[in-house]
Design a protein around this motif. Sequence first.
Motif, PDB file in Angstrom:
ATOM      1  N   VAL A 268       0.855  -1.184   0.000  1.00 56.21           N
ATOM      2  CA  VAL A 268       0.000   0.000   0.000  1.00 56.21           C
ATOM      3  C   VAL A 268       0.893   1.238   0.000  1.00 56.21           C
ATOM      4  CG1 VAL A 268      -1.835   1.251   1.196  1.00 56.21           C
ATOM      5  CG2 VAL A 268      -1.786  -1.267   1.266  1.00 56.21           C
ATOM      6  N   LEU A 269       0.707   2.100  -0.988  1.00 57.11           N
ATOM      7  CA  LEU A 269       1.518   3.311  -1.140  1.00 57.11           C
ATOM      8  C   LEU A 269       0.645   4.556  -0.949  1.00 57.11           C
ATOM      9  CD1 LEU A 269       3.795   2.695  -4.274  1.00 57.11           C
ATOM     10  CD2 LEU A 269       4.514   2.837  -1.895  1.00 57.11           C
ATOM     11  N   PRO A 270       0.711   5.215   0.205  1.00 61.87           N
ATOM     12  CA  PRO A 270      -0.021   6.472   0.354  1.00 61.87           C
ATOM     13  C   PRO A 270       0.439   7.491  -0.690  1.00 61.87           C
ATOM     14  CG  PRO A 270       0.691   5.651   2.489  1.00 61.87           C
ATOM     15  CD  PRO A 270       1.377   4.803   1.450  1.00 61.87           C
ATOM     16  N   HIS A 271      -0.499   8.347  -1.091  1.00 63.36           N
ATOM     17  CA  HIS A 271      -0.234   9.260  -2.192  1.00 63.36           C
ATOM     18  C   HIS A 271       0.957  10.172  -1.930  1.00 63.36           C
ATOM     19  CE1 HIS A 271      -2.296  11.846  -5.544  1.00 63.36           C
ATOM     20  NE2 HIS A 271      -0.997  11.754  -5.710  1.00 63.36           N
ATOM     21  N   ASP A 272       1.048  10.732  -0.725  1.00 69.15           N
ATOM     22  CA  ASP A 272       2.156  11.642  -0.458  1.00 69.15           C
ATOM     23  C   ASP A 272       3.490  10.903  -0.374  1.00 69.15           C
ATOM     24  OD1 ASP A 272       1.271  10.420   1.849  1.00 69.15           O
ATOM     25  OD2 ASP A 272       1.337  12.218   3.103  1.00 69.15           O
ATOM     26  N   VAL A 273       3.487   9.671   0.129  1.00 72.22           N
ATOM     27  CA  VAL A 273       4.727   8.902   0.209  1.00 72.22           C
ATOM     28  C   VAL A 273       5.254   8.589  -1.188  1.00 72.22           C
ATOM     29  CG1 VAL A 273       5.751   6.729   0.996  1.00 72.22           C
ATOM     30  CG2 VAL A 273       4.104   7.935   2.441  1.00 72.22           C
ATOM     31  N   GLN A 274       4.363   8.380  -2.136  1.00 68.29           N
ATOM     32  CA  GLN A 274       4.782   8.061  -3.505  1.00 68.29           C
ATOM     33  C   GLN A 274       5.737   9.112  -4.077  1.00 68.29           C
ATOM     34  OE1 GLN A 274       1.247   7.463  -5.969  1.00 68.29           O
ATOM     35  NE2 GLN A 274       0.200   6.518  -4.214  1.00 68.29           N
ATOM     36  N   ALA A 275       5.525  10.376  -3.703  1.00 72.37           N
ATOM     37  CA  ALA A 275       6.324  11.464  -4.286  1.00 72.37           C
ATOM     38  C   ALA A 275       7.475  11.903  -3.398  1.00 72.37           C
ATOM     39  CB  ALA A 275       5.413  12.656  -4.580  1.00 72.37           C
ATOM     40  N   MET A 276       7.630  11.301  -2.231  1.00 75.49           N
ATOM     41  CA  MET A 276       8.719  11.695  -1.335  1.00 75.49           C
ATOM     42  C   MET A 276      10.074  11.332  -1.923  1.00 75.49           C
ATOM     43  SD  MET A 276       7.280  10.714   2.461  1.00 75.49           S
ATOM     44  CE  MET A 276       5.861  11.534   3.163  1.00 75.49           C
ATOM     45  N   ALA A 277      11.090  12.120  -1.561  1.00 73.91           N
ATOM     46  CA  ALA A 277      12.452  11.851  -2.025  1.00 73.91           C
ATOM     47  C   ALA A 277      12.955  10.542  -1.429  1.00 73.91           C
ATOM     48  CB  ALA A 277      13.376  12.994  -1.631  1.00 73.91           C
ATOM     49  N   TYR A 278      13.720   9.825  -2.242  1.00 77.19           N
ATOM     50  CA  TYR A 278      14.249   8.548  -1.786  1.00 77.19           C
ATOM     51  C   TYR A 278      15.767   8.591  -1.756  1.00 77.19           C
ATOM     52  CZ  TYR A 278      15.790   3.751  -1.585  1.00 77.19           C
ATOM     53  OH  TYR A 278      16.433   2.607  -1.211  1.00 77.19           O
ATOM     54  N   GLU A 279      16.338   8.082  -0.673  1.00 79.86           N
ATOM     55  CA  GLU A 279      17.776   7.845  -0.569  1.00 79.86           C
ATOM     56  C   GLU A 279      17.978   6.461   0.023  1.00 79.86           C
ATOM     57  OE1 GLU A 279      19.868  10.784   1.613  1.00 79.86           O
ATOM     58  OE2 GLU A 279      19.297  12.451   0.288  1.00 79.86           O
ATOM     59  N   ALA A 280      19.023   5.796  -0.410  1.00 81.63           N
ATOM     60  CA  ALA A 280      19.308   4.470   0.136  1.00 81.63           C
ATOM     61  C   ALA A 280      19.492   4.570   1.637  1.00 81.63           C
ATOM     62  CB  ALA A 280      20.561   3.899  -0.510  1.00 81.63           C
ATOM     63  N   PRO A 281      18.855   3.711   2.416  1.00 82.75           N
ATOM     64  CA  PRO A 281      18.916   3.824   3.874  1.00 82.75           C
ATOM     65  C   PRO A 281      20.309   3.531   4.415  1.00 82.75           C
ATOM     66  CG  PRO A 281      17.803   1.800   3.231  1.00 82.75           C
ATOM     67  CD  PRO A 281      18.003   2.590   1.976  1.00 82.75           C
ATOM     68  N   ALA A 282      20.647   4.235   5.487  1.00 80.32           N
ATOM     69  CA  ALA A 282      21.929   4.022   6.165  1.00 80.32           C
ATOM     70  C   ALA A 282      21.769   2.922   7.209  1.00 80.32           C
ATOM     71  CB  ALA A 282      22.392   5.319   6.818  1.00 80.32           C
ATOM     72  N   ALA A 283      22.903   2.531   7.800  1.00 84.64           N
ATOM     73  CA  ALA A 283      22.888   1.509   8.850  1.00 84.64           C
ATOM     74  C   ALA A 283      22.444   2.159  10.150  1.00 84.64           C
ATOM     75  CB  ALA A 283      24.265   0.882   8.996  1.00 84.64           C
ATOM     76  N   GLU A 284      21.160   2.151  10.380  1.00 80.23           N
ATOM     77  CA  GLU A 284      20.589   2.799  11.558  1.00 80.23           C
ATOM     78  C   GLU A 284      19.622   1.851  12.255  1.00 80.23           C
ATOM     79  OE1 GLU A 284      18.722   6.406  10.405  1.00 80.23           O
ATOM     80  OE2 GLU A 284      20.526   7.285   9.523  1.00 80.23           O
ATOM     81  N   HIS A 285      19.373   2.145  13.514  1.00 80.44           N
ATOM     82  CA  HIS A 285      18.409   1.377  14.294  1.00 80.44           C
ATOM     83  C   HIS A 285      17.030   1.510  13.663  1.00 80.44           C
ATOM     84  CE1 HIS A 285      16.938  -0.785  17.712  1.00 80.44           C
ATOM     85  NE2 HIS A 285      16.195   0.216  18.166  1.00 80.44           N
TER      86      HIS A 285
END
Length: 604
Positions: free
Chosen positions: A162-179
């Motif tokens: 499920v992709l909310p409409h606003d999330v669809q257009a959010m900027a994407y960056e590869a995730p870092a090693a975080e908790h």
Amino acid sequence: MSTTVSDFVIDRIKAWGVSRVFGYPGDGIGAFDGALGKADGSERELEYVRPTHEEIAALMATAHAKFTGEVGVCVATSSPGAFHLLNGLYDAQMDNQPVVAIVGQQGLASIGSFTQQESNLERVFADVACYVETVATPDAVGVVVDTAFRTAMLRKQPAVVVLPHDVQAMAYEAPAAEHWVSRSSDVAPSTRIVPPQDQIARFAEILNAGERVTFLVGAGARGATDLVLEAAEKTGAGIITALRGKDVVPSDVPYHTQQVGLLGSRPSLTQIKECDTIVLLGSNYPYGEYLPASGQARGVQVDIKPEQMGLRYPTELNLWGDVGATLQAVMPLLRDKQDTAWQEKLAGEMREWEAEMHRQAEVAYDDGVNPRRVIRAVNERLPEGVTVTCDAGTTADWYGHHIRLRRGMHGDMSGRLATMLAAMPYAVAAKFAFPDAPAVCTIGDGAFQMLGMNELITVKKYMAQWPNQQLVIVVMHNDDLGQVSWEMRTEDGNPMWSGSQDVETMDYAGYARLLGFEGIAVHSDDEVDAAVERAFANPGVTLIDAYVSRNVPPLPPHITAEYAVNTAKSLLKGDPAELGVIKDSAKAMAAEAVERVKGALGRD
């Protein structure tokens, strides 16, 4: 390079080996659709096929998975579009197919606020999907998409992102090693599971001990045809195929007796009644009354779906594994049986059955064309590499009784769900999956009116992309929901009720011509062969509008007392087609009786 969440999802879908998606647009999925549009024509392109309805998109995704072995993908907007996917996703669930649905949702802030087209999609899809999750942040999109594909492939079930409409257009960056952040893998899992060696040895012991072994082969054995045949040769086994497994074993194998049950053959019934060992290979055959009596036969089931083993028959060995890999493991332990009497008996009975099917197709009826004659004529002219689809209803009976698929041909339908109208989206999906090969769709007029007619519009839109444009649609035109009418008579002893069963007539051949296709109306038996010949001579799209009798009984291989008594009860209650049912059933049963007498006398 992915720049938004939607861009990432497109790239990730491609990374999972998907090149084609089936979708229908809407504002809830608008940003994702926009990203698909921007990728069009680039190396990031996903082929986007847009049929006329979201239900069709989901059925096409399921058919694509069945025909190709790949994950099928469908795309739809929020609430109404999402809900329309459900029937096709249940088809995937009940036939064990990996499908991923990408579904839009209203913006994150609207969830739970009763706003326009906002609904609890996770709850909606909870029953049909093996995995359903909403992407709430860009950091989560990778793990959600990867888990959906991985789970769908391993469990052979639909999954939903499920992709909310606003999330669809959010900027994407590869995730870092975080908790709390998952850096997930897009590597496909292996499903070539092999049972432990001690269980393989026990499997071999059971097969070697059997004198009359029967393999019941389902669609779960696709890709293992040669291994199934090798094992049958070694063990002297006869072969029955479930309806969805019809294309797994070539029809020219003499001891392949086709299907069992209402739409099965008498030699298959012989196998069930006389076998001393039954092995279910990739099949969740649902009709336990057509399996051996308890204690009659030793039973083994091999399946990749462990929860679907040991359900219909008290098997003594249930092997969780891929059919091909499991047969490969057991093969060295099998002894070559020299006695082929069991296979020869079944082959002889199958020759008699084919003669009976020929005779049933020759019976003339007063109120329309014999539908068996139409399907027999189609079968006699099937080109190499063809895909044949059939719908739920009496077309499934004629498909089981008369269609014989040779090696290299494909065939399928909505199996355990048995939803109406699936034959058309299945056939169109086959044209996309195998664009160099012809396809045939057999469908009843009730199913064709549901949404099937719409898909001729989809065909018109896309057919220029197919190097081979041959598509033959055979509409069984009897103005009746025939299978349900017969079920009312035979199962419940009730007369056919015109208020629910009548289908408004129309000119289907004329409708096809309106769209620029070939349309052929068939009103009599003597027109059948010429019409089918003409259809297969046409390199494009042809619709055969066959005005068939509504009273031809879908006779089982053995007419039970219950079947006969309930039919009589329905007629006594005032069935509106009473006279036609009596006459046509008598003709069909007379043809069956003649063949039985001939078989007993050993005459042709």
